[in-house]
Motif scaffolding. Structure first.
Motif, mmCIF file in Angstrom:
data_model
loop_
_atom_site.group_PDB
_atom_site.id
_atom_site.type_symbol
_atom_site.label_atom_id
_atom_site.label_comp_id
_atom_site.label_asym_id
_atom_site.label_seq_id
_atom_site.Cartn_x
_atom_site.Cartn_y
_atom_site.Cartn_z
ATOM 1 N N LYS A 4 0.840 -1.207 0.000
ATOM 2 C CA LYS A 4 0.000 0.000 0.000
ATOM 3 C C LYS A 4 0.866 1.245 0.000
ATOM 4 O O LYS A 4 0.583 2.208 -0.723
ATOM 5 C CB LYS A 4 -0.919 -0.013 1.235
ATOM 6 C CG LYS A 4 -2.135 -0.901 1.060
ATOM 7 C CD LYS A 4 -3.094 -0.798 2.226
ATOM 8 C CE LYS A 4 -4.262 -1.728 1.983
ATOM 9 N NZ LYS A 4 -5.161 -1.823 3.133
ATOM 10 N N THR A 7 2.199 1.833 -3.393
ATOM 11 C CA THR A 7 1.148 2.354 -4.279
ATOM 12 C C THR A 7 0.987 3.859 -4.064
ATOM 13 O O THR A 7 0.952 4.619 -5.038
ATOM 14 C CB THR A 7 -0.195 1.642 -4.010
ATOM 15 O OG1 THR A 7 0.006 0.243 -4.031
ATOM 16 C CG2 THR A 7 -1.233 2.052 -5.012
ATOM 17 N N ILE A 11 1.845 6.795 -6.826
ATOM 18 C CA ILE A 11 0.802 7.753 -7.249
ATOM 19 C C ILE A 11 1.272 9.181 -6.981
ATOM 20 O O ILE A 11 1.116 10.066 -7.826
ATOM 21 C CB ILE A 11 -0.536 7.470 -6.521
ATOM 22 C CG1 ILE A 11 -1.174 6.198 -7.073
ATOM 23 C CG2 ILE A 11 -1.491 8.643 -6.675
ATOM 24 C CD1 ILE A 11 -2.353 5.690 -6.276
ATOM 25 N N ILE A 15 1.765 12.158 -9.772
ATOM 26 C CA ILE A 15 1.052 13.439 -9.656
ATOM 27 C C ILE A 15 2.058 14.583 -9.605
ATOM 28 O O ILE A 15 1.885 15.614 -10.260
ATOM 29 C CB ILE A 15 0.118 13.448 -8.429
ATOM 30 C CG1 ILE A 15 -1.052 12.483 -8.657
ATOM 31 C CG2 ILE A 15 -0.410 14.846 -8.153
ATOM 32 C CD1 ILE A 15 -1.944 12.278 -7.457
ATOM 33 N N VAL B 55 -7.801 3.085 -10.224
ATOM 34 C CA VAL B 55 -7.338 4.295 -9.531
ATOM 35 C C VAL B 55 -6.772 5.288 -10.545
ATOM 36 O O VAL B 55 -6.927 6.506 -10.385
ATOM 37 C CB VAL B 55 -6.280 3.914 -8.464
ATOM 38 C CG1 VAL B 55 -5.652 5.141 -7.861
ATOM 39 C CG2 VAL B 55 -6.914 3.055 -7.388
ATOM 40 N N PHE B 82 -6.564 9.934 -4.872
ATOM 41 C CA PHE B 82 -6.531 9.359 -3.534
ATOM 42 C C PHE B 82 -7.910 8.908 -3.057
ATOM 43 O O PHE B 82 -8.017 7.934 -2.313
ATOM 44 C CB PHE B 82 -5.878 10.323 -2.546
ATOM 45 C CG PHE B 82 -4.385 10.363 -2.688
ATOM 46 C CD1 PHE B 82 -3.765 11.408 -3.364
ATOM 47 C CD2 PHE B 82 -3.599 9.331 -2.196
ATOM 48 C CE1 PHE B 82 -2.381 11.431 -3.517
ATOM 49 C CE2 PHE B 82 -2.215 9.355 -2.358
ATOM 50 C CZ PHE B 82 -1.597 10.391 -3.022
ATOM 51 N N LEU B 85 -8.287 5.594 -4.695
ATOM 52 C CA LEU B 85 -7.423 4.615 -4.032
ATOM 53 C C LEU B 85 -8.047 4.126 -2.725
ATOM 54 O O LEU B 85 -8.160 2.919 -2.484
ATOM 55 C CB LEU B 85 -6.049 5.239 -3.780
ATOM 56 C CG LEU B 85 -5.008 4.347 -3.115
ATOM 57 C CD1 LEU B 85 -4.623 3.189 -4.035
ATOM 58 C CD2 LEU B 85 -3.760 5.135 -2.737
ATOM 59 N N PHE B 86 -8.474 5.063 -1.895
ATOM 60 C CA PHE B 86 -9.040 4.683 -0.601
ATOM 61 C C PHE B 86 -10.369 3.945 -0.762
ATOM 62 O O PHE B 86 -10.668 3.014 -0.024
ATOM 63 C CB PHE B 86 -9.215 5.906 0.302
ATOM 64 C CG PHE B 86 -7.917 6.545 0.722
ATOM 65 C CD1 PHE B 86 -7.749 7.917 0.681
ATOM 66 C CD2 PHE B 86 -6.846 5.766 1.140
ATOM 67 C CE1 PHE B 86 -6.540 8.500 1.054
ATOM 68 C CE2 PHE B 86 -5.635 6.341 1.508
ATOM 69 C CZ PHE B 86 -5.480 7.706 1.452
ATOM 70 N N TRP B 89 -9.674 0.373 -1.696
ATOM 71 C CA TRP B 89 -9.277 -0.400 -0.515
ATOM 72 C C TRP B 89 -10.483 -0.708 0.374
ATOM 73 O O TRP B 89 -10.617 -1.819 0.872
ATOM 74 C CB TRP B 89 -8.221 0.370 0.293
ATOM 75 C CG TRP B 89 -6.861 0.337 -0.326
ATOM 76 C CD1 TRP B 89 -6.402 -0.566 -1.243
ATOM 77 C CD2 TRP B 89 -5.793 1.250 -0.062
ATOM 78 N NE1 TRP B 89 -5.089 -0.271 -1.565
ATOM 79 C CE2 TRP B 89 -4.682 0.832 -0.862
ATOM 80 C CE3 TRP B 89 -5.631 2.359 0.759
ATOM 81 C CZ2 TRP B 89 -3.456 1.502 -0.851
ATOM 82 C CZ3 TRP B 89 -4.413 3.019 0.761
ATOM 83 C CH2 TRP B 89 -3.327 2.592 -0.037
ATOM 84 N N GLU B 93 -11.788 -4.410 1.184
ATOM 85 C CA GLU B 93 -11.554 -4.919 2.539
ATOM 86 C C GLU B 93 -12.743 -4.763 3.486
ATOM 87 O O GLU B 93 -12.854 -5.533 4.443
ATOM 88 C CB GLU B 93 -10.321 -4.225 3.137
ATOM 89 C CG GLU B 93 -9.045 -4.655 2.424
ATOM 90 C CD GLU B 93 -7.848 -3.808 2.812
ATOM 91 O OE1 GLU B 93 -7.871 -3.212 3.913
ATOM 92 O OE2 GLU B 93 -6.897 -3.744 2.016
#
Lengths: 272, 165
Positions: A4, A7, A11, A15, B55, B82, B85-86, B89, B93
């Motif tokens: 994670k 990742t 990213i 950016i 993503v 982001f 991405l979150f 996840w 999960e």
């Protein structure tokens, strides 16, 4: 470093690189191409949206316009009220002016600026005083020669006018009947006006007009006082009384004219 | 080859999301123009694609927004990427069921997350009228969540994912 975190890092790097390329201007050609593409596609949608929004906006505009009209109506109502007051004042002043011109009286125009604080007195305050030529005893009128009272106190720039319905008011008057009956008009604590000392044998009828007799010093003849409302006659009394309905409305006086009428002493002094 | 085609498909879908968002938003009256159609489509893609590479779709959408808008460049890229991405996840999960409630919760989380990241970056870079942002955010939250749920139902994605009871 776990997956994670890798990742997130990758990213962040991408950016940051993109922002860097933008800042240096390297991406400008691509950005311009994309902008053109988006612009062409959304342009027609925007034109359509204007037509659609016109329907939505109309209601909003109507509401805003209505609100604007409402506020305008409020302003216009205020202006209209002011205009009506000014028209009334103008009419009043014209009447007084015409009367003065016709009768050649020396006159002083004045505004009513207040009422007396004395609860037993019925008097008004005007904004002209002895600096303007006002004297004690001067008659005060409104409209076309309608008497309202007499000046009883004078200061430098203001004066007090005792109204006809005041209990201390006393004015020589004449009834416009066949006999031209004379008497004295007296007030009664602001509640009413009566004419006293009318000879018993003279015929007085309700509706007869009452004017000033000219017998009171400083008071010209012919100023309108009111009309006879009721006649009170007692056989054993030497005089009869008349209840008067004043022509003037004492509750609403705005603009007045003070007549600087010469008294008998003034004429004697001038002739000698 | 398949990867390149997939990448092109992602980019094309990103462009489409942005076009649809900008076109539809300009048609909507106040306050409904706050609905975030692009974010809603991104969230639906996360649910339907079930791939981490989605993503980057968020990144492309964000970059297109950055090019189009006059705000600080990178603001939308960071927020979209982001958020995507979150959300991915979270979807993998926590919100592992494909029920309507899970979609709704995901949409709520995604919308809030996006606006929080956006606001935090804005706080350090520009002057913000928080009262205006709050009102806008509330409308955006409600409309985006409702849109996402409706699109999820409407597009029939639910048919492809049987709920785990």
């Amino acid at each position: 470093m776990n997956r994670k975190s890798k990742t997130i890092l990758s990213i962040a790097v991408v950016i940051a690189m993109t922002i860097g390329l933008h800042a240096t201007g390297v991406l400008r050609p691509i950005e311009e191409t994309i902008m053109g593409l988006i612009g062409r596609t959304t342009g027609s949608a925007y034109g359509l949206s204007k037509k659609v929004q016109a329907k939505f906006a109309t209601k909003e505009e109507l509401a805003l316009t209505a609100q604007g009209y409402f506020e305008e109506i409020q302003d216009l109502t205020f202006d209209k009220t002011r205009l009506e007051l000014l028209e009334e004042e103008n009419r009043e002043l014209r009447q007084q002016h015409d009367f003065i011109i016709t009768n050649q009286y020396p006159a002083i125009g004045a505004d009513v600026i207040g009422r007396t604080l004395d609860p037993l007195a019925t008097a008004i305050r005007i904004n002209k005083g002895h600096r303007d030529g006002v004297s004690i005893g001067n008659p005060v009128m409104i409209g076309e020669g309608i008497l309202i009272g007499k000046v009883y106190e004078v200061q430098k720039h203001s004066a007090f006018v005792r109204l006809m319905n005041d209990n201390n008011s006393s004015i020589g008057a004449m009834i416009m009947n066949g006999d031209k009956s004379i008497g004295v008009v007296e007030g009664g604590y602001g509640l009413g006006v009566r004419m006293n000392f009318i000879p018993q044998n003279e015929v007085v009828t309700p509706g007869d007009v009452i004017v000033t007799s000219g017998l009171t010093p400083g008071m010209p003849r012919g100023l309108v006082i009111g009309t006879v409302e009721l006649v009170e006659k007692q056989p054993h009394e030497p005089f009869q009384q008349a209840v008067i309905s004043p022509t003037a409305d004492f509750s609403y006086i705005n603009v007045v004219t003070v007549i600087n009428y010469p008294t008998f002493e003034d004429t004697e002094t001038s002739s000698s | 080859m398949k990867k390149w085609l997939y990448a092109l498909k992602l980019i094309a879908f990103s462009f489409l999301s942005v076009f649809v968002h900008l076109s539809v938003v300009s048609l909507l009256p106040h306050p409904w123009y706050a609905v975030h159609i692009a974010l809603s489509l991104l969230m639906l893609q996360i649910i339907s694609a079930e791939r981490g590479s989605i993503v980057w779709m968020g990144f492309v959408i964000g970059m297109l927004f950055d090019i189009y808008s006059t705000s600080l460049f990178g603001l939308h890229s960071i927020s979209f990427t982001f958020t995507a991405l979150f959300l991915y996840w979270l979807y993998k999960e926590i919100f592992i069921t494909q029920s309507l409630w899970a979609v709704a919760l995901l949409a709520m989380t995604g919308t809030v997350l996006f606006r929080v990241i956006y606001s935090i970056i804005s706080f350090f870079t520009t002057t913000v009228l928080w009262s205006d942002i709050l009102v806008y955010s509330i409308v955006e939250f409600l409309s985006t969540v409702i849109l996402t749920v409706l699109l999820y139902l409407g597009l029939g994605i639910y048919k492809h994912h049987k709920p785990l009871h």
